[in-house]
Write an enzyme that holds these catalytic residues in place. Structure first.
Site, PDB file in Angstrom:
ATOM      1  N   GLU A 129      -8.301  10.672  11.448  1.00 49.12           N
ATOM      2  CA  GLU A 129      -8.370  11.960  10.708  1.00 49.12           C
ATOM      3  C   GLU A 129      -7.530  12.103   9.465  1.00 49.12           C
ATOM      4  O   GLU A 129      -6.827  12.700   9.199  1.00 49.12           O
ATOM      5  CB  GLU A 129      -7.795  12.869  11.607  1.00 49.12           C
ATOM      6  CG  GLU A 129      -8.149  14.463  11.584  1.00 49.12           C
ATOM      7  CD  GLU A 129      -7.718  15.146  12.548  1.00 49.12           C
ATOM      8  OE1 GLU A 129      -8.703  16.131  13.014  1.00 49.12           O
ATOM      9  OE2 GLU A 129      -6.496  15.267  12.770  1.00 49.12           O
ATOM     10  N   LYS A 135      -9.307  10.534  20.820  1.00 52.14           N
ATOM     11  CA  LYS A 135      -7.810  11.663  20.890  1.00 52.14           C
ATOM     12  C   LYS A 135      -7.253  11.700  22.434  1.00 52.14           C
ATOM     13  O   LYS A 135      -8.322  12.387  22.992  1.00 52.14           O
ATOM     14  CB  LYS A 135      -8.042  12.863  20.045  1.00 52.14           C
ATOM     15  CG  LYS A 135      -7.881  12.735  18.406  1.00 52.14           C
ATOM     16  CD  LYS A 135      -8.308  14.218  17.959  1.00 52.14           C
ATOM     17  CE  LYS A 135      -8.161  14.218  16.654  1.00 52.14           C
ATOM     18  NZ  LYS A 135      -8.077  15.773  15.934  1.00 52.14           N
ATOM     19  N   HIS A 159      -6.780  27.780  18.451  1.00 52.51           N
ATOM     20  CA  HIS A 159      -5.628  27.364  18.895  1.00 52.51           C
ATOM     21  C   HIS A 159      -4.289  28.174  18.914  1.00 52.51           C
ATOM     22  O   HIS A 159      -3.732  28.547  20.085  1.00 52.51           O
ATOM     23  CB  HIS A 159      -5.206  25.959  18.319  1.00 52.51           C
ATOM     24  CG  HIS A 159      -5.933  24.880  18.796  1.00 52.51           C
ATOM     25  ND1 HIS A 159      -5.875  23.481  18.133  1.00 52.51           N
ATOM     26  CD2 HIS A 159      -6.815  24.554  19.868  1.00 52.51           C
ATOM     27  CE1 HIS A 159      -6.652  22.540  18.920  1.00 52.51           C
ATOM     28  NE2 HIS A 159      -7.227  23.256  19.895  1.00 52.51           N
ATOM     29  N   LYS A 170     -20.565  13.606  16.331  1.00 53.38           N
ATOM     30  CA  LYS A 170     -19.178  13.486  16.366  1.00 53.38           C
ATOM     31  C   LYS A 170     -18.901  12.060  16.267  1.00 53.38           C
ATOM     32  O   LYS A 170     -17.940  11.843  15.463  1.00 53.38           O
ATOM     33  CB  LYS A 170     -18.457  13.933  17.546  1.00 53.38           C
ATOM     34  CG  LYS A 170     -17.018  13.984  17.677  1.00 53.38           C
ATOM     35  CD  LYS A 170     -16.432  14.715  18.610  1.00 53.38           C
ATOM     36  CE  LYS A 170     -14.895  14.636  18.597  1.00 53.38           C
ATOM     37  NZ  LYS A 170     -14.104  15.245  19.710  1.00 53.38           N
ATOM     38  N   ARG A 202       1.665  -0.636  27.288  1.00 53.89           N
ATOM     39  CA  ARG A 202       1.209  -0.333  25.883  1.00 53.89           C
ATOM     40  C   ARG A 202      -0.274  -0.343  25.526  1.00 53.89           C
ATOM     41  O   ARG A 202      -0.547  -0.918  24.620  1.00 53.89           O
ATOM     42  CB  ARG A 202       1.836  -1.835  24.895  1.00 53.89           C
ATOM     43  CG  ARG A 202       3.493  -1.631  25.040  1.00 53.89           C
ATOM     44  CD  ARG A 202       4.001  -2.535  24.316  1.00 53.89           C
ATOM     45  NE  ARG A 202       5.500  -2.509  24.165  1.00 53.89           N
ATOM     46  CZ  ARG A 202       6.313  -3.187  24.865  1.00 53.89           C
ATOM     47  NH1 ARG A 202       5.701  -4.136  25.736  1.00 53.89           N
ATOM     48  NH2 ARG A 202       7.591  -2.975  25.135  1.00 53.89           N
ATOM     49  N   HIS A 249     -10.625  26.020  14.725  1.00 56.19           N
ATOM     50  CA  HIS A 249      -9.498  25.525  15.659  1.00 56.19           C
ATOM     51  C   HIS A 249      -8.264  26.026  15.341  1.00 56.19           C
ATOM     52  O   HIS A 249      -7.245  26.060  15.903  1.00 56.19           O
ATOM     53  CB  HIS A 249      -9.440  24.103  15.885  1.00 56.19           C
ATOM     54  CG  HIS A 249     -10.541  23.507  16.763  1.00 56.19           C
ATOM     55  ND1 HIS A 249     -11.757  23.851  16.772  1.00 56.19           N
ATOM     56  CD2 HIS A 249     -10.344  23.088  17.851  1.00 56.19           C
ATOM     57  CE1 HIS A 249     -12.428  23.157  17.451  1.00 56.19           C
ATOM     58  NE2 HIS A 249     -11.892  22.700  18.303  1.00 56.19           N
ATOM     59  N   HIS A 282     -11.256  27.299  26.589  1.00 62.70           N
ATOM     60  CA  HIS A 282     -11.094  26.906  25.300  1.00 62.70           C
ATOM     61  C   HIS A 282     -12.355  26.980  24.275  1.00 62.70           C
ATOM     62  O   HIS A 282     -11.978  27.608  22.896  1.00 62.70           O
ATOM     63  CB  HIS A 282     -11.193  25.348  25.128  1.00 62.70           C
ATOM     64  CG  HIS A 282     -10.976  24.629  23.746  1.00 62.70           C
ATOM     65  ND1 HIS A 282     -10.023  24.647  22.921  1.00 62.70           N
ATOM     66  CD2 HIS A 282     -11.795  23.659  23.263  1.00 62.70           C
ATOM     67  CE1 HIS A 282     -10.053  24.147  21.797  1.00 62.70           C
ATOM     68  NE2 HIS A 282     -11.166  23.528  22.027  1.00 62.70           N
ATOM     69  N   ARG A 286     -12.955  13.653   9.155  1.00 60.28           N
ATOM     70  CA  ARG A 286     -12.685  14.110  10.585  1.00 60.28           C
ATOM     71  C   ARG A 286     -11.992  15.431  10.712  1.00 60.28           C
ATOM     72  O   ARG A 286     -12.584  16.247  11.659  1.00 60.28           O
ATOM     73  CB  ARG A 286     -11.915  13.155  11.444  1.00 60.28           C
ATOM     74  CG  ARG A 286     -11.927  13.331  12.973  1.00 60.28           C
ATOM     75  CD  ARG A 286     -11.502  12.181  13.599  1.00 60.28           C
ATOM     76  NE  ARG A 286     -11.476  12.467  15.156  1.00 60.28           N
ATOM     77  CZ  ARG A 286     -11.155  11.698  16.299  1.00 60.28           C
ATOM     78  NH1 ARG A 286     -10.836  10.440  15.677  1.00 60.28           N
ATOM     79  NH2 ARG A 286     -11.090  12.108  17.262  1.00 60.28           N
TER      80      ARG A 286
END
Length: 335
Positions: free
Chosen positions: A210, A119, A225, A200, A97, A221, A237, A214
């Site tokens: 977010e 993230k 993406h 950032k 956890r 993206h 990327h 953010r």
């Protein structure tokens, strides 16, 4: 709690950091810097690339953590690019956890962007980061000397995200302008990486999960993406983000949200960063890109979210799939 971000030019600092730790890295980094890992207690080496950022590979890392008898007071150190950081951070987030982890980014992209913000995640059915968690690393150690061994494609990968940050932040823009036109592995990226990382960090500290500000970091993206998914991750990327920046700014121009001068500037920079620019966007067309963009996590109420930027100020628009497809096709026809 914020991550402790520290920049260095010394591999010696990294060697000391790894002492007695469980370290996750990939086969590329391990083959380039085998002596760097001599102080670690256990080194878990995964294959490199986006294809290995999966639940299955995360399970293998977790099993190795258990074999090494990590407990709740242990820490995982991820040494590698964005894939290793995402994978290692995700494993640390779910093991018992949640255990501490430390991020040592080795690519330009990871150093100026993906290593910061907490993230973590893995891909699912080809879609990026569909399974993940917010789990801040205790420390981020950025050593820009890693950049000296990066191939040109990896440099371009980082510059795509770096250009995004330059569109959002004045300091990053100044450092972007200061970089030589060459922008190769011998370039001193320390000031630019520092500017991007600090920007950032400030955004993440203000909006960790977010819920507001953010979202500006998603600039480029949505289309980026979508193209990455359609193209099966064949390019870096950062190249997809560069094309996404150009396409989304083109749509923004058509909608009257940003000026033609800004859209043209972004397109010009994107063409330098993505050698496959025209082939990539023309191969799929507006309909396929818009359809793929429907799976984006940022969408609201069935509409597709696009972030736009001009003069370091941002705005957000929401378009139906048909609207985005139409605007993209119009933009592509004028390339």
């Amino acid at each position: 709690m914020n991550s402790e971000i520290h920049m260095t030019r010394s591999f010696g600092d990294i060697y000391e950091l790894l002492k007695g730790k469980f370290v996750l890295t990939d086969d590329n980094v391990y083959s380039l810097y085998p002596s760097l890992f001599g102080s670690a207690a256990h080194v878990c080496v995964t294959e490199h690339g986006e294809d290995f950022k999966t639940l299955e590979n995360a399970g293998r890392v977790l099993a190795e953590m258990a074999t090494a008898r990590l407990d709740r007071k242990s820490a995982l150190v991820a040494v590698g690019g964005g894939v290793v950081g995402d994978l290692g951070g995700f494993a640390a987030a779910v093991y018992m956890r949640g255990v501490e982890w430390i991020n040592v980014p080795t690519t330009l992209l990871a150093q100026l962007d993906s290593s910061i913000g907490g993230k973590t995640g893995v891909d699912l059915k080809g879609y990026k980061n569909m399974v993940g968690a917010f789990h801040l690393p205790k420390k981020v150690r950025i050593c820009t000397d890693f950049i000296k061994t990066l191939p040109k494609r990896e440099i371009l990968c980082g510059l795509g995200e770096g250009f995004k940050t330059a569109l959002l932040d004045e300091t990053a823009q100044a450092e972007w302008n200061a970089l030589s036109e060459k922008k190769d592995a011998e370039t001193d990226y320390y000031p630019f990486v520092s500017a991007c990382a600090r920007f950032k960090e400030s955004v993440v500290n203000e909006d960790f999960k977010e819920g507001g500000k953010r979202k500006i970091l998603n600039l480029g993206h949505t289309v980026g993406h979508a193209l990455e998914y359609l193209d099966d991750h064949r390019l870096s990327h950062g190249e997809y983000v560069a094309v996404g920046l150009a396409a989304e700014s083109g749509v923004g121009k058509a909608l009257g949200k940003i000026s033609g001068g800004t859209a043209d500037f972004i397109r010009g920079e994107a063409e330098k960063l993505a050698p496959n620019f025209k082939r990539l966007i023309s191969s799929y067309g507006g309909e396929k890109v818009a359809e793929a963009a429907q799976a984006d996590k940022k969408n609201v109420g069935g509409k597709i979210s696009l972030m736009l930027a001009e003069n370091h100020r941002t705005s957000e628009v929401y378009l139906a799939k048909e609207e985005l497809a139409k605007e993209l096709d119009e933009w592509i026809s004028n390339l």
